[in-house]
Each structure stands twice: as C-alpha cells, then as structure tokens.
Design a protein around this motif. Structure first.
Motif, PDB file in Angstrom:
ATOM      1  N   GLU A 279       0.799  -1.225   0.000  1.00 43.73           N
ATOM      2  CA  GLU A 279       0.000   0.000   0.000  1.00 43.73           C
ATOM      3  C   GLU A 279       0.832   1.275   0.000  1.00 43.73           C
ATOM      4  O   GLU A 279       0.371   2.318  -0.485  1.00 43.73           O
ATOM      5  N   LEU A 280       2.055   1.218   0.520  1.00 45.35           N
ATOM      6  CA  LEU A 280       2.841   2.443   0.668  1.00 45.35           C
ATOM      7  C   LEU A 280       4.027   2.544  -0.291  1.00 45.35           C
ATOM      8  O   LEU A 280       4.493   3.649  -0.581  1.00 45.35           O
ATOM      9  N   ILE A 281       4.528   1.427  -0.785  1.00 51.96           N
ATOM     10  CA  ILE A 281       5.715   1.435  -1.648  1.00 51.96           C
ATOM     11  C   ILE A 281       5.375   1.090  -3.091  1.00 51.96           C
ATOM     12  O   ILE A 281       5.717   1.826  -4.025  1.00 51.96           O
ATOM     13  N   VAL A 282       4.669  -0.020  -3.286  1.00 57.25           N
ATOM     14  CA  VAL A 282       4.400  -0.526  -4.640  1.00 57.25           C
ATOM     15  C   VAL A 282       3.660   0.469  -5.527  1.00 57.25           C
ATOM     16  O   VAL A 282       3.933   0.537  -6.724  1.00 57.25           O
ATOM     17  N   PRO A 283       2.723   1.282  -5.016  1.00 58.92           N
ATOM     18  CA  PRO A 283       2.042   2.225  -5.915  1.00 58.92           C
ATOM     19  C   PRO A 283       2.975   3.144  -6.693  1.00 58.92           C
ATOM     20  O   PRO A 283       2.667   3.519  -7.830  1.00 58.92           O
ATOM     21  N   PHE A 284       4.120   3.480  -6.141  1.00 59.18           N
ATOM     22  CA  PHE A 284       5.056   4.369  -6.842  1.00 59.18           C
ATOM     23  C   PHE A 284       5.721   3.682  -8.039  1.00 59.18           C
ATOM     24  O   PHE A 284       6.280   4.351  -8.899  1.00 59.18           O
ATOM     25  N   PHE A 285       5.638   2.337  -8.097  1.00 55.65           N
ATOM     26  CA  PHE A 285       6.175   1.626  -9.250  1.00 55.65           C
ATOM     27  C   PHE A 285       5.431   2.002 -10.526  1.00 55.65           C
ATOM     28  O   PHE A 285       5.947   1.813 -11.626  1.00 55.65           O
ATOM     29  N   THR A 286       4.217   2.525 -10.363  1.00 58.47           N
ATOM     30  CA  THR A 286       3.409   2.921 -11.515  1.00 58.47           C
ATOM     31  C   THR A 286       4.161   3.906 -12.411  1.00 58.47           C
ATOM     32  O   THR A 286       3.991   3.896 -13.639  1.00 58.47           O
ATOM     33  N   PHE A 287       5.008   4.736 -11.824  1.00 63.53           N
ATOM     34  CA  PHE A 287       5.660   5.820 -12.562  1.00 63.53           C
ATOM     35  C   PHE A 287       7.076   5.452 -13.013  1.00 63.53           C
ATOM     36  O   PHE A 287       7.817   6.317 -13.484  1.00 63.53           O
ATOM     37  N   LEU A 288       7.468   4.175 -12.885  1.00 60.12           N
ATOM     38  CA  LEU A 288       8.850   3.774 -13.151  1.00 60.12           C
ATOM     39  C   LEU A 288       8.998   2.942 -14.405  1.00 60.12           C
ATOM     40  O   LEU A 288       9.886   2.098 -14.499  1.00 60.12           O
ATOM     41  N   GLY A 289       8.160   3.163 -15.398  1.00 60.49           N
ATOM     42  CA  GLY A 289       8.286   2.434 -16.656  1.00 60.49           C
ATOM     43  C   GLY A 289       7.326   1.264 -16.758  1.00 60.49           C
ATOM     44  O   GLY A 289       6.673   0.873 -15.783  1.00 60.49           O
ATOM     45  N   ARG A 290       7.275   0.691 -17.962  1.00 57.49           N
ATOM     46  CA  ARG A 290       6.265  -0.325 -18.251  1.00 57.49           C
ATOM     47  C   ARG A 290       6.378  -1.548 -17.354  1.00 57.49           C
ATOM     48  O   ARG A 290       5.383  -2.013 -16.789  1.00 57.49           O
ATOM     49  N   ARG A 291       7.558  -2.102 -17.188  1.00 54.49           N
ATOM     50  CA  ARG A 291       7.689  -3.342 -16.422  1.00 54.49           C
ATOM     51  C   ARG A 291       7.321  -3.140 -14.956  1.00 54.49           C
ATOM     52  O   ARG A 291       6.648  -3.983 -14.350  1.00 54.49           O
ATOM     53  N   MET A 292       7.751  -2.039 -14.380  1.00 54.77           N
ATOM     54  CA  MET A 292       7.414  -1.785 -12.992  1.00 54.77           C
ATOM     55  C   MET A 292       5.929  -1.484 -12.831  1.00 54.77           C
ATOM     56  O   MET A 292       5.317  -1.845 -11.818  1.00 54.77           O
ATOM     57  N   CYS A 293       5.344  -0.859 -13.832  1.00 60.54           N
ATOM     58  CA  CYS A 293       3.905  -0.607 -13.801  1.00 60.54           C
ATOM     59  C   CYS A 293       3.132  -1.919 -13.863  1.00 60.54           C
ATOM     60  O   CYS A 293       2.151  -2.117 -13.138  1.00 60.54           O
ATOM     61  N   LEU A 294       3.602  -2.846 -14.730  1.00 62.37           N
ATOM     62  CA  LEU A 294       2.984  -4.169 -14.799  1.00 62.37           C
ATOM     63  C   LEU A 294       3.102  -4.888 -13.459  1.00 62.37           C
ATOM     64  O   LEU A 294       2.156  -5.544 -12.997  1.00 62.37           O
ATOM     65  N   PHE A 295       4.262  -4.759 -12.841  1.00 57.36           N
ATOM     66  CA  PHE A 295       4.483  -5.398 -11.540  1.00 57.36           C
ATOM     67  C   PHE A 295       3.501  -4.845 -10.511  1.00 57.36           C
ATOM     68  O   PHE A 295       2.911  -5.600  -9.729  1.00 57.36           O
ATOM     69  N   ASN A 296       3.330  -3.533 -10.508  1.00 56.41           N
ATOM     70  CA  ASN A 296       2.379  -2.922  -9.581  1.00 56.41           C
ATOM     71  C   ASN A 296       0.979  -3.463  -9.815  1.00 56.41           C
ATOM     72  O   ASN A 296       0.274  -3.834  -8.861  1.00 56.41           O
ATOM     73  N   GLY A 297       0.548  -3.500 -11.079  1.00 56.53           N
ATOM     74  CA  GLY A 297      -0.787  -4.007 -11.380  1.00 56.53           C
ATOM     75  C   GLY A 297      -0.978  -5.434 -10.914  1.00 56.53           C
ATOM     76  O   GLY A 297      -2.013  -5.780 -10.322  1.00 56.53           O
ATOM     77  N   ALA A 298       0.037  -6.290 -11.164  1.00 51.91           N
ATOM     78  CA  ALA A 298      -0.067  -7.700 -10.781  1.00 51.91           C
ATOM     79  C   ALA A 298      -0.122  -7.855  -9.261  1.00 51.91           C
ATOM     80  O   ALA A 298      -0.924  -8.640  -8.729  1.00 51.91           O
ATOM     81  N   ILE A 299       0.714  -7.101  -8.545  1.00 51.87           N
ATOM     82  CA  ILE A 299       0.741  -7.194  -7.090  1.00 51.87           C
ATOM     83  C   ILE A 299      -0.574  -6.708  -6.487  1.00 51.87           C
ATOM     84  O   ILE A 299      -1.124  -7.330  -5.566  1.00 51.87           O
ATOM     85  N   GLN A 300      -1.098  -5.614  -7.033  1.00 51.74           N
ATOM     86  CA  GLN A 300      -2.350  -5.081  -6.484  1.00 51.74           C
ATOM     87  C   GLN A 300      -3.505  -6.049  -6.705  1.00 51.74           C
ATOM     88  O   GLN A 300      -4.358  -6.231  -5.825  1.00 51.74           O
ATOM     89  N   ILE A 301      -3.554  -6.680  -7.869  1.00 50.95           N
ATOM     90  CA  ILE A 301      -4.622  -7.644  -8.145  1.00 50.95           C
ATOM     91  C   ILE A 301      -4.485  -8.850  -7.228  1.00 50.95           C
ATOM     92  O   ILE A 301      -5.475  -9.328  -6.644  1.00 50.95           O
ATOM     93  N   LEU A 302      -3.266  -9.354  -7.067  1.00 47.08           N
ATOM     94  CA  LEU A 302      -3.044 -10.494  -6.176  1.00 47.08           C
ATOM     95  C   LEU A 302      -3.440 -10.148  -4.744  1.00 47.08           C
ATOM     96  O   LEU A 302      -4.068 -10.965  -4.043  1.00 47.08           O
ATOM     97  N   PHE A 303      -3.111  -8.947  -4.320  1.00 45.09           N
ATOM     98  CA  PHE A 303      -3.466  -8.487  -2.975  1.00 45.09           C
ATOM     99  C   PHE A 303      -4.977  -8.486  -2.782  1.00 45.09           C
ATOM    100  O   PHE A 303      -5.497  -8.959  -1.763  1.00 45.09           O
ATOM    101  N   GLN A 304      -5.700  -7.987  -3.758  1.00 41.39           N
ATOM    102  CA  GLN A 304      -7.156  -7.945  -3.654  1.00 41.39           C
ATOM    103  C   GLN A 304      -7.757  -9.340  -3.678  1.00 41.39           C
ATOM    104  O   GLN A 304      -8.755  -9.603  -2.994  1.00 41.39           O
ATOM    105  N   VAL A 305      -7.169 -10.255  -4.431  1.00 40.26           N
ATOM    106  CA  VAL A 305      -7.659 -11.635  -4.460  1.00 40.26           C
ATOM    107  C   VAL A 305      -7.516 -12.273  -3.081  1.00 40.26           C
ATOM    108  O   VAL A 305      -8.418 -12.983  -2.606  1.00 40.26           O
ATOM    109  N   VAL A 306      -6.389 -12.002  -2.409  1.00 36.23           N
ATOM    110  CA  VAL A 306      -6.192 -12.528  -1.054  1.00 36.23           C
ATOM    111  C   VAL A 306      -7.261 -11.981  -0.114  1.00 36.23           C
ATOM    112  O   VAL A 306      -7.819 -12.719   0.715  1.00 36.23           O
ATOM    113  N   LEU A 307      -7.574 -10.695  -0.247  1.00 33.71           N
ATOM    114  CA  LEU A 307      -8.603 -10.097   0.606  1.00 33.71           C
ATOM    115  C   LEU A 307      -9.981 -10.673   0.295  1.00 33.71           C
ATOM    116  O   LEU A 307     -10.803 -10.855   1.197  1.00 33.71           O
ATOM    117  N   ILE A 308     -10.237 -10.962  -0.970  1.00 34.30           N
ATOM    118  CA  ILE A 308     -11.518 -11.572  -1.350  1.00 34.30           C
ATOM    119  C   ILE A 308     -11.650 -12.952  -0.725  1.00 34.30           C
ATOM    120  O   ILE A 308     -12.712 -13.328  -0.205  1.00 34.30           O
TER     121      ILE A 308
END
Length: 576
Positions: A279-308
């Motif tokens: 929640e505090l570090i990974v969101p900034f990966f969005t602004f660090l290029g395509r691969r890091m943005c993909l990583f952020n998207g994948a981590i956030q989706i996985l995180f939400q799946v765990v919460l579901i």
C-alpha cells in the motif's frame, strides 16, 4: 550480319518486363521494411501484440466496470425497497422531502445540487417502482456491456447517473467508501468509449492514454490512502499485530477467515509488513516504466484476491482490481483473448497499419475528442489537489468526497482495528411479562452476520447485505447512536414482512408476533479448530455482555416512533 530476331518490339517488351520486376522488387522491399517495423525481423511473431497500445485494455476495463455495476444494481434491486422504499427503514421519499424543505420548498437547481438524483423528476406516489426501475435498467445496461465488451459514452453515462441517483438518496445504507469509489471509477470509464459507436475496437476512437493514466492515478490514491491511514491510525499497524485480530473482528467474516485467524504469529507479522509494502511502496512503481507498472498491477490484483478469499468486504476488493487493470497494455492482456478472435485480430491489424504508417488522418471528431481528454486531465488534476493535501495531512480523513459529484475522492480502510468482536442479537418472546424468569426468548438470525454459534460463516462477496454490515457498526455503538435498531425492533413486533425479508430466520414465522423484543449484547470469538467446541460443530463461542436495548413492545414504542415521524407498526387486534 546477324539480325536481332526479336526486333524493336521485343526490346520494349523486355523493358516492360524488367520494369514490372523492378516494381515487384520495390514492393518486396516495402513489405520487408514493414516487417522490420512490426518486429518480425527482431524475432517477434507476426501475430503477437505490440506494447504501448490499450485497445484490449479498454475492453477488459469496461467489462470489469460493468460486472461491478451489475452486482451493485442487483443489491439495489433486492434491498432498496426494504431500506429506502415506501415502507423502508429510512424512506428516501421522506429524505427528499426534507431536502426540498431545506432548499426552499421547490424542486430546482438547489435541490438537484444538494442531492443529485433522477428521482426528483419521477412520480413519488410509487417510489418502490421507481427504485426497481432504476435498478433494472442498470442491470440490463451493465449486462449488455459485460457480455459484449462494447459500450459508448451514452450507456456508461446513463449507468453513472442511475447509480449516482441511488447513492445520493441511500442515506446511511449507502454511506460506504466503495460507493464513491464505484462512482469515480465509472466516471473515468465514460471517457474510455466513443460517443455513439458500439464496437469493441472502434478504429476512429483509440483509447486515450490520458484516460488510462487517470485509472492508474486512482489506484495509486486508493492504496496510499489505505496505507497512510493505517500508519497514522491504530498502533497495532505499527507494531505489526493488527492481523492477530482482523480476521475474527472484520465486519462479516467468511469460512476462510476462521482458519486464517489461527495462523502462526509470524505469519500475521508477515501479512502486516506485506500490507505496508503493497500500500505504501508498490504504488510508486506505476511511474517507473512499463515493467514496474505491470508489476504494480499484478501485485495489487493479487493483494485484492487474497482479501476476497479471506473476508466478505462487499464488492470493494473486486472494484479495486479495476483501476489496477489499467497498468496492463495490449501485449500483456493478449493472453485473455482468443487467438483469431475478432478483437485480437482487429488490434493486430491496427498495430500493423500504424507500424506501416497507414494511420487514419485525424478527423474533426477525433480532434474534439483530444480536447475532451485534455479537459478530463485538467479536471482530475484540479479535483486531486484537496485529495493530495489530505494524504499529506497528519489529520487525514478517509472515504471522503470533496465535490458533490464524487468524481475524485479520498479513500482508506481499517484505520483502526477492533480487538474483540461484539454482536447485537435480536430476541423475541410471546410471554406477556418480559421479566418473567420462565419467559422463552427466541433469536432472530440475519442472513450473514454471526448469530447462531453453530452456523458456518457465510461466503457472499461480491454481493453485499447492507443491513448485516451496519449491524457490525451498531454493535460497538449504543442504540441511541443507531436509532434504526429500535425501528427494526418495532417492525419485528408486528412481523413486518418488509424488514423480515432482510433476515434469514424469523422464529415466529407462521405464529403470533412476539409481544416483546429486546437486543442482547454478546462477545464472540472463533472456536479453536480441533477443540471440543469445534467437534460439536461450533464455529463461534460467545459470552453475554449485557442488554443492548431493553425489552420493548409496540404500545411502549408509540411515542418513540411518533417523535421521529416513523409510521407506527400495526398492533394485532387479538392483543389485550
């Protein structure tokens, strides 16, 4: 002398043939050049999608938003009449009338600005039909978008207006943060679409990179808001102990919560640290290029799946997945689409044409669309200023809207964690004397919230029982702070079918209504897996704290109801 048997005409023919050969060679060269530009010579398959375009991303985003809409409108259709309908616990007609009086007694721009809703313009004589109509139209439109993957601005704007109309009159029942989050997410989805065209891949309306970035900005704000409110809030988030309590004390646990609560202490510490990182570090990966943005998207989706998997948080986690999808481009989402399918082939063709320099010349409509997209960026930027200031503030608030249309909001969840679970249990008796030691008190059961200790926790997400969720809040407040609890008690005293439809079990079904209803306050804990209690089938252990509200009867509630302008429930005629 040798004579040229082919003659002058043969020479001309040769030159023409040579000319055609030259043209063919030139064409081959052009094709090879195009292949090079599309990546074939660099090892990329001719049928593989390129990075940096978002045609398929748009389809996935629209279908995801439509799915959330379908769930939200289904909840509205099944529960609105009981909660805000003509005979609901908080009738929206009464609310609209109070707003009307507040703004001067007229239905005009002042009323519409205070409470934006199409219900102002509908016939209030049958408010239930209006609420059902809004929900059914919303369900129909969202189903169309979900099934076809096609939408235009008209459809998406209609859905947004309809749901806005319900949220703004929903009062307490629509006070959750995910309502504003859905409205903001869905507002951005309007600008993904062409104005009128219905096509999965409308060639004249490419997905706007600005719109894609507004979704990314949304997931950044959601995560940062949730992370910062935790760090600034409950001490247990800082000493890494919050997850020792969360699974047991969250609003509506599910079966997996029972087992995850018993995880080792070190696993709970790992969960909390992971939460802070995501929640505090990974969101900034969005602004660090395509691969890091993909990583952020994948981590956030996985995180939400765990919460579901670990709880029933309505459609909140499903909704939070939606803006994360904007981190993926066509090349990364191509696996979700059938090879040879219409959408994927259309995108491949567009990418090939663009690589060959055959991009259509911008039309007047496309130029106007660019102006709209730039205007969207300016609007989101302007409305984000108070949101960013709130994130930076030591007095951060969560789940707050700074504009009446809820276009850009601030978010957060579980800034504080309750350390013990308490529940309000409604009980009724047929005894004429509630103080009689021999009085038999029978319990009502809600659809999902804990009650009967033998009942397994429910699995309901992404659906949402609004009353069950509000009962969680009521349990750590007083009935004076949650007067609607007494309203429910009065309805139970008359076996009111409207309110009873929100419950799972009425112990007086097919019998006389109870003479008295009371609220008992209990402390609940999960049973220990493998223990004697668990072997007996108990999912919960509970201990009485005391009375939540005293025993009440219909006659005794008459003055209470009148002082709040609530219609007094019917008193059965066979009562003395």
């Amino acid at each position: 002398m040798a004579v040229n048997s082919e003659g002058p005409q043969s020479s001309v023919r040769r030159r023409r043939v040579d000319g055609r050969k030259t043209q063919t060679d030139s064409a081959d060269t052009c094709e090879h050049g195009a292949e090079s530009r599309t990546g074939t010579k660099t090892g990329q398959r001719p049928d593989s999608l390129q990075t940096g375009t978002y045609w398929l991303t748009r389809i996935v985003l629209l279908r995801s938003v439509a799915f959330i809409y379908l769930v939200a409108f289904s909840v509205a259709f099944n529960q609105n009449k009981q909660l805000i309908g003509e005979h609901g616990l908080m009738p929206c007609k009464s609310y609209l009338n109070s707003v009307k009086r507040f703004v001067g007694g007229k239905i005009g721009m002042a009323a519409l600005a205070y409470t934006p809703s199409v219900l102002w313009f509908l016939d209030w004589d049958d408010i239930d039909a209006n609420l059902d109509g809004i929900a059914l139209v919303g369900m129909a439109l969202s189903t169309f978008v979900l099934v076809t993957g096609m939408a235009n601005m008209v459809i998406m704007a209609t859905l947004w207006v309809l749901y806005h109309s319900l949220v703004n009159v929903g009062q307490l029942w629509y006070s959750f943060g995910w309502e504003s989050q859905l409205l903001e997410t869905a507002f951005l989805a309007i600008f993904l679409c062409p104005v009128w065209t219905l096509s999965q891949v409308p060639r004249s309306c490419p997905p706007s990179l600005i719109c894609i970035w507004t979704f990314r900005w949304l997931i950044v704000r959601i995560m940062l808001g949730a992370g910062l409110i935790k760090i600034r809030g409950d001490k247990c988030w800082r000493d890494l102990t919050c997850m020792d309590y969360h699974y047991e004390t969250q609003p509506v646990p599910n079966p997996m919560s029972y087992y995850m609560h018993r995880s080792p202490w070190w696993f709970h510490r790992f969960e909390t640290l992971s939460n802070h990182f995501i929640e505090l570090i990974v969101p900034f990966f969005t602004f660090l290029g395509r691969r890091m943005c993909l990583f952020n998207g994948a981590i956030q989706i996985l995180f939400q799946v765990v919460l579901i998997v670990s709880g029933n948080l309505s459609f909140l986690n499903w909704l939070t997945i939606v803006p994360s999808l904007a981190c993926f481009d066509d090349a990364s989402l191509g696996v979700l689409f059938r090879s040879g399918g219409g959408a994927k082939n259309a995108v491949l063709k567009i990418q090939s044409e663009d690589a060959a320099g055959r991009t259509p010349r911008p039309t007047k409509g496309m130029m106007m669309r660019r102006v709209v997209n730039i205007s969207l960026a300016v609007l989101i930027g302007y409305l984000s200023v108070p949101v960013v200031m709130n994130l930076l503030s030591s007095r951060q608030v969560m789940n707050t809207s700074f504009d009446p249309l809820r276009i850009v909001n601030t978010y957060g969840a579980f800034g504080s964690i309750t350390k013990e679970r308490t529940e309000v249990i409604f009980q009724g008796t047929l005894s004429p004397d509630p103080k009689d030691p021999e009085a038999v008190w029978e319990e009502y059961q809600f659809l999902c919230k804990p009650g009967d200790v033998y009942r397994r926790p429910c699995l309901i997400s992404p659906y949402h029982y609004r009353l069950d969720w509000l009962m969680w809040f009521a349990a750590f407040q007083t009935y004076e702070q949650s007067e609607w609890v007494i309203h429910i008690a009065g309805r139970l005293l008359s076996n009111d079918s409207v309110v009873l439809s929100l419950l799972d079990h009425n112990p007086f079904q097919g019998r006389d209504p109870p003479r008295w209803v009371r609220g008992e306050h209990f402390r609940y804990k999960f049973s220990q897996p493998g223990s004697t209690s668990a072997a007996e089938g108990k999912w919960w252990l509970r201990k009485r704290i005391g009375a939540y509200f005293p025993a009440v009867n219909l006659e005794g509630l008459r003055g209470y109801f009148q002082s709040r302008n609530w219609p007094h429930p019917h008193i059965p005629q066979n009562r003395n």
